[in-house]
Design an enzyme around this catalytic site. Structure first.
Site, PDB file in Angstrom:
ATOM      1  N   VAL A 152       0.942  -1.149   0.000  1.00 22.93           N
ATOM      2  CA  VAL A 152      -0.040  -0.075   0.011  1.00 22.93           C
ATOM      3  C   VAL A 152       0.991   1.178   0.012  1.00 22.93           C
ATOM      4  O   VAL A 152       1.686   1.446   0.744  1.00 22.93           O
ATOM      5  CB  VAL A 152      -1.113   0.022   1.255  1.00 22.93           C
ATOM      6  CG1 VAL A 152      -1.824   1.328   1.335  1.00 22.93           C
ATOM      7  CG2 VAL A 152      -1.845  -1.250   1.418  1.00 22.93           C
ATOM      8  N   LYS A 200      -5.692  -1.750  -2.280  1.00 23.61           N
ATOM      9  CA  LYS A 200      -5.109  -1.117  -1.321  1.00 23.61           C
ATOM     10  C   LYS A 200      -5.916  -0.535  -0.020  1.00 23.61           C
ATOM     11  O   LYS A 200      -5.691  -0.657   1.184  1.00 23.61           O
ATOM     12  CB  LYS A 200      -4.304   0.273  -1.442  1.00 23.61           C
ATOM     13  CG  LYS A 200      -3.139  -0.045  -2.715  1.00 23.61           C
ATOM     14  CD  LYS A 200      -2.623   0.966  -3.405  1.00 23.61           C
ATOM     15  CE  LYS A 200      -1.446   0.660  -4.213  1.00 23.61           C
ATOM     16  NZ  LYS A 200      -1.231   1.819  -5.465  1.00 23.61           N
TER      17      LYS A 200
END
Lengths: 435, 435
Positions: free
Chosen positions: A130, A203
């Site tokens: 992420v 994400k």
């Protein structure tokens, strides 16, 4: 301490960056860990001419790395969810710790992977999955561990942010900028993952799980891309004091968890509204600390490698720790995950930017206002322009107050049915992002 | 796991916030740690009428907490460096882990404290000592652990940033805003610590040590406050495309480490230039990830408590870990600290904003330019205004290129000696903060 032995699987952009960083910064890293980190084996189907790996042993079979008894940590950087999943599960089964940058793998198969890892008592670390090099996972799992996290909003796809930034700064059109982004290598030949928000959704699911202690639920994210944002929307937003950003938003409400990726108008004064180009940023609102923001490069070889190596360092620093004395995979211990539901988008409350084409006749605006008013939606701001020379259609832009999406959708349907309104109503959600 | 037993020493702003956060968020925190965190004892000389501590046992003698055999973690929130130091050393001697928010204590006595802690095999955690609730210490020690950190620049004093923000946004004078900040409780009755940069210097020393692996060296920081920034400097900076921020800057150069706190002109487009009010932010430039920025509340009861509790969670999560498997106090293991020297300010290279009053006569500017040129300093930008009606002094503002401070100082002395220049030359350093 003995050297910590790493096996890198995949020698593409991130794999070669990881090798480069581990090698170049070996002295600093060893001083931080208290032990050397050595790359004992690389698993890659082919060589990477841009990566000089010296005499490091290479296997063409990545599974050999997961089987290698002389490896402590398997770093999975091959991408995709098929071979990568098999590789990670094999490494876990062999009692190895795993570091991965694979957001799709964690978002879609993380629950299964973490269960397997817990059973074997090994770590699976995924900081690089992420926002690239931004240590946002560490911030959520550890830095904010005293807080109830209330919501977070992130610019978590650099390609999308580059396109929107260029549209605003240079007055360019979406397709024009996308073509440039592809030429520059920011966007893939098939830009769907970036532009339609799937990458951001992967994400967001991970961030939401860490923030709220819920299982990973990729199928529950509402996802809307930026391909329908017109140059004029960027301009009108600016006239109203807003910027358009492609955000992933997760919010904990009494009714449930909001999980949504979509273009969003945000007040131009917010720090996150000023994050431009390919950079990423995540804004987190928490009950004790209030807003915090984390900014940096969300992709690229060494920025992503930075996060991969940070995970390797973390694992190395706790290599012999008992499993119960490690940071839980998803921030909360698995026995304590919450069953708070994810809300459908129709139940989400937010404000809206509406743009429509109206016939230049009296009474159209009042009928639109009446429909909104009937649904309890009030108008916060309005732009109505003179029609261009020779045209009989005027653009009409409305900012609404906060309302439930289902109610707004019903009103929009009725507005689209009005005689004086031509074509579809463009709608973009508006968030104040205030604490 | 058994409950982790915390003793809180000090029940002022941060102590009461810490108690409140630990209590209110007990369920979330337990789910993250895998064990309950209980406040077993509070050490405080007096009650805090704003903090309901229920039936928690209180000792008027804070040292009793450090002696209490039923306490695992001593949280030092009394402030100052005398009693606090004695308390922390006693807790360490008794084998207890320590969490502190005390920047002066760590900056001035950290080397001694960490040595004692290493000997006892206990943790001393101090996330709250720098930038309040922003997890910047974790970012430097762990999130960026794969990088060579090149430099960092931080807005790490909220009072100073509030004053400079108000001066710019509302055109107010320093003394006027300072009085308001004192009335609002942002600034102490004696504002020296905040306004003259001592508080920021404490924090900068800690950040530099974590970033570069050097011992804490508070006596080596160059410190300059904001009390001599005039309203007109803020205005001229803006005309040149800059904002003035009070920054702590640490930079690793071949010659040595720069450690300096001073007002700084930075390009207005930088994200950190847009951090306003009492908020803090730290920008870190690293070799692999490039620039990352961390933003949030740098002070206040619960924001600071957020960092204290994060440390408590960290310690609790690794309570039984072997000392060699914990994150080193100063990021690098103590045997690996660098002896790279700290540079005196005269050897630092930066660019400068110079403001002077010149007689409105021909030739003054050319003589100033000649002096700078003789010292190899070139002029990047210049503002020269007409004198106000009836005055014969004109303000002259010069932006120089980057040069060595010693050379600039010599040139400024000679400029101040010119016949056409009246009074002292105001000088403010300029940093591009570009990667």
């Amino acid at each position: 301490m003995n050297p910590v032995r790493v096996g890198i699987c995949g020698l593409g952009t991130v794999g070669s960056g990881t090798y480069a960083v581990l090698t170049r910064n070996a002295a600093e890293i060893a001083a931080r860990v208290g032990a050397e980190i050595t790359v004992s084996q690389i698993g890659a189907r082919r060589d990477n001419p841009n990566c000089d790996i010296g005499n490091t042993p290479v296997s063409r079979d990545v599974f050999a790395v997961a089987e290698n008894p002389d490896i402590d940590i398997v770093v999975e950087l091959i991408g995709g969810t098929t071979v990568a999943k098999e590789l990670v599960l094999k490494a876990i089964a062999n009692g190895k710790h795993v570091v991965t940058a694979n957001k799709a793998l964690i978002a879609e198969h993380g629950n299964e992977i973490f269960a397997a890892a817990a059973e074997q008592g090994v770590t699976v670390a995924f900081e690089a999955a992420v926002a690239g090099g931004i240590p946002i996972i560490k911030a959520l799992r550890e830095g904010l561990a005293g807080n109830k996290i209330q919501w977070l909003a992130g610019i978590i796809n650099g390609t999308g942010n580059f396109i929107l930034s260029e549209m605003r700064e240079k007055g360019r059109d979406f397709n024009d900028v996308l073509a440039e982004a592809q030429a520059l290598g920011y966007a893939e030949a098939d830009p769907t993952f970036d532009v339609e928000g799937i990458d951001a959704a992967h994400k967001l699911v991970i961030l939401a799980s860490l923030a709220f202690g819920i299982p990973l639920q990729f199928d529950k994210v509402y996802t809307e891309g930026i391909s329908r944002i017109a140059q004029e929307d960027v301009t009108y937003a600016e006239q109203l004091g807003y910027r358009i950003k492609h955000l992933g938003i997760a919010r904990d409400t009494e009714q449930g968890i909001e999980l949504r990726v979509h273009p969003t108008l945000i007040p131009e004064k917010r720090l996150i509204a000023n994050v431009n180009g390919v950079m990423n940023a995540v804004l987190v609102q928490s009950d004790a600390v209030g807003p915090t923001l984390y900014y940096g490069a969300g992709a690229g070889s060494e920025p992503t490698a930075s996060a991969v190596v940070a995970d390797v360092v973390d694992v190395a620093r706790t290599l012999t720790a008992q499993p119960e004395h490690r940071v839980p995979y998803l921030s909360f211990h698995s026995g304590s995950l919450s069953s708070h539901p994810v809300l459908p988008i129709s139940e989400v409350e937010t404000a809206y930017y509406l743009r429509m084409s109206a016939l230049d006749k009296p009474g159209v605006l009042s009928r639109v206002a009446q429909i909104l008013s009937d649904d309890g939606i009030s108008i916060e701001a309005l732009i109505q322009k003179e029609p261009p020379e020779g045209a009989n259609l005027v653009p009409m832009i409305i900012l609404t107050n906060r309302t439930i999406e289902g109610r707004l959708s019903a009103a929009v349907s009725r507005i689209e049915g009005l005689e004086g309104i031509v074509g579809e109503v463009t709608r973009i959600r508006v968030e104040s992002l205030a604490g």
